[in-house]
Design an enzyme around this catalytic site. Sequence first.
Site, PDB file in Angstrom:
ATOM      1  N   GLU A 211       0.850  -1.197   0.000  1.00  0.00           N
ATOM      2  CA  GLU A 211       0.000   0.000   0.000  1.00  0.00           C
ATOM      3  C   GLU A 211       0.884   1.245   0.000  1.00  0.00           C
ATOM      4  OE1 GLU A 211      -2.842   0.093   3.203  1.00  0.00           O
ATOM      5  OE2 GLU A 211      -3.861   1.841   2.352  1.00  0.00           O
TER       6      GLU A 211
ATOM      7  N   GLU B  23     -12.558  -2.415   2.369  1.00  0.00           N
ATOM      8  CA  GLU B  23     -13.196  -2.097   3.653  1.00  0.00           C
ATOM      9  C   GLU B  23     -14.272  -1.031   3.461  1.00  0.00           C
ATOM     10  OE1 GLU B  23     -10.349  -1.491   6.840  1.00  0.00           O
ATOM     11  OE2 GLU B  23      -9.560  -3.520   6.593  1.00  0.00           O
TER      12      GLU B  23
ATOM     13  N   TYR C 176      -6.674  -8.964  11.340  1.00  0.00           N
ATOM     14  CA  TYR C 176      -5.339  -8.789  11.917  1.00  0.00           C
ATOM     15  C   TYR C 176      -5.302  -9.399  13.305  1.00  0.00           C
ATOM     16  CZ  TYR C 176      -4.177  -5.461   8.221  1.00  0.00           C
ATOM     17  OH  TYR C 176      -3.909  -4.880   7.001  1.00  0.00           O
TER      18      TYR C 176
ATOM     19  N   GLU D  87      -5.993  -9.228   3.851  1.00  0.00           N
ATOM     20  CA  GLU D  87      -5.202  -8.477   4.841  1.00  0.00           C
ATOM     21  C   GLU D  87      -5.160  -9.322   6.099  1.00  0.00           C
ATOM     22  OE1 GLU D  87      -5.900  -4.294   5.540  1.00  0.00           O
ATOM     23  OE2 GLU D  87      -6.405  -3.965   3.422  1.00  0.00           O
TER      24      GLU D  87
END
Length: 553
Positions: free
Chosen positions: A77, A223, A302, A357
């Site tokens: 990113e 997202e 995460y 992710e």
Amino acid sequence: MFFAYTLRPSLGREFVRPCMVLTHTAAAVFRALLFIFILILAGTIAPFAAAQTIKLSVDMSKAGAKIDRNIFGQFAEHLGHGVYEGIWVGPDSTIPNTRGIRNDVVAALKAIHVPNVRWPGGCFADEYHWRNGIGSSRAVTLNPNWGGVIEPNSLGTHEFMDFLDQIGAQAYLSVNVGTGTPREAAEWLEYLTTAQPTTLAKGRAANGHADPYKIGFLGIGNESWDCGGNMTPDYYLNQLRIYSRFVRNFNPAQQDKQRMLKIAVGPGGGEPRWTEWTEVIMKAYQHRSWSWDIDGLSMHSYTTGPWPPAFSSTNFGETEYSQFLKLTLAMDDLVSKHSAIMDKYDPEKKVALVVDEWGAWYAPVPGSNPGFLVQQNSLRDAILAALNLNIFARHAERVRMANIAQMINVLQAMILTDKEKMVLTPTYYVFKLYAPFQDSTFVPIALDPGTYVHGDITLPRVDAIAAKDANGKLWLAITNLDPNQSVEVEASLAGITAKSASGETLTGPKVDSINSFEAPSTVVPKAISPNVQGGKLTLKLEPKSVTVVSVEQ
Ligand code: AHR
């Protein structure tokens, strides 16, 4: 184990009391040793015991799903030094580079066979306008998500595709749904992929690439329930239908075979808000018309603990080690939960669950820009990576793609750089060890993993997967989570005439050991020689280690 931890401090006090009469001390030592001996016999005290034996069995005739190489995907990113400095240094840099892309990073990434890279975000993607990143004069914009810094747009479409070409990976582009339009996204795809002499294609040729690019994967938003625009599932679904309809790949080589796969925004956790999201998208998918389609549903998860992230990436002990590994194992339940919903609407598993992710997210390194998500990478991260890759492999039928966040200098990185310096992290070496699992066939393992206990945390002592590669070779990946004890593994191998085995193991002196620029080889793989005899493979796993073994027949 509980006894071991409550006993040790009191034994220590006995031994060091200074004014004790010798005979009393000797008697106390004798009593203590006798007590320990009894406990060892009873099997309740571990630190002084011989390595535990874990038995597992593998039957090569029971092959399962393909472990898609794309679960070893990466994510880059425009965030902190992930792209600028990490990949792009510019053609005039004194750091050795090819057309502005650093050579040391390219060489390191080629060695782990990166299958795909997700770009340009993340949250950044929903504010990215691709036209700013082409041509000789680049717009200078802002990166409001990540520190509000200047975005020079020096690395744009052509530079990213050049980078992919240099490392041999496929493109996973995220199109801008938050602040973009279907037209902007559709034109980006036309610019990239058409072989016809359109104005956009001529622009691409003028910018140095006459041939159409191949785009492997396309993410429709990021997202969208949060940084991508705070959309409700229904609002996003309407956007998805429109984008999916109009964002076309025109590359003649991608019409039948090598089709570009479209990935919808999916859940970000296990709470009702996320299960509802998966329900809405998958139900709509089941009733879709000819005019739109998806091939994947993204999931972000995460390992963080509290929010904002408070665990430190350095200078921690066994308590934080065991707590964090417990947190990461929740990935299995999360995948199962969303897979079950997907199964209701897509029993043939046409739509992949794309964990695009994942990884450890710690508190930022003190003194770093908090918007740059800078963290260290330790042996704990290597174990965490192996555990997650094992989970994805066990769910290989549904999880066919995943992208660790992020590739360089951000979150759980493979590579850390500082100007001309570069170091490979413990996580990098897990991806290197696991490379033979790319596109292998999952082979189920029967195993009693035992337990590793620390305080009130109980974890499996070992975790393992097995797979068969294209040449029929058997591969085992076995992680010993226990930071104190080695483990003897005794593996019964059926469906194969095992002749010999070789392998590598990754460990380090402490759970928080890192590779630094000054000491880059603290946590690096070393060769091991497992024993093979009479259809049994035996090997000793060092504490807190990740081991990969191949078996010759
Ligand atoms: O990886 C960092 C950020 O985490 C991404 O930009 C976003 O998608 C997620 O919240």
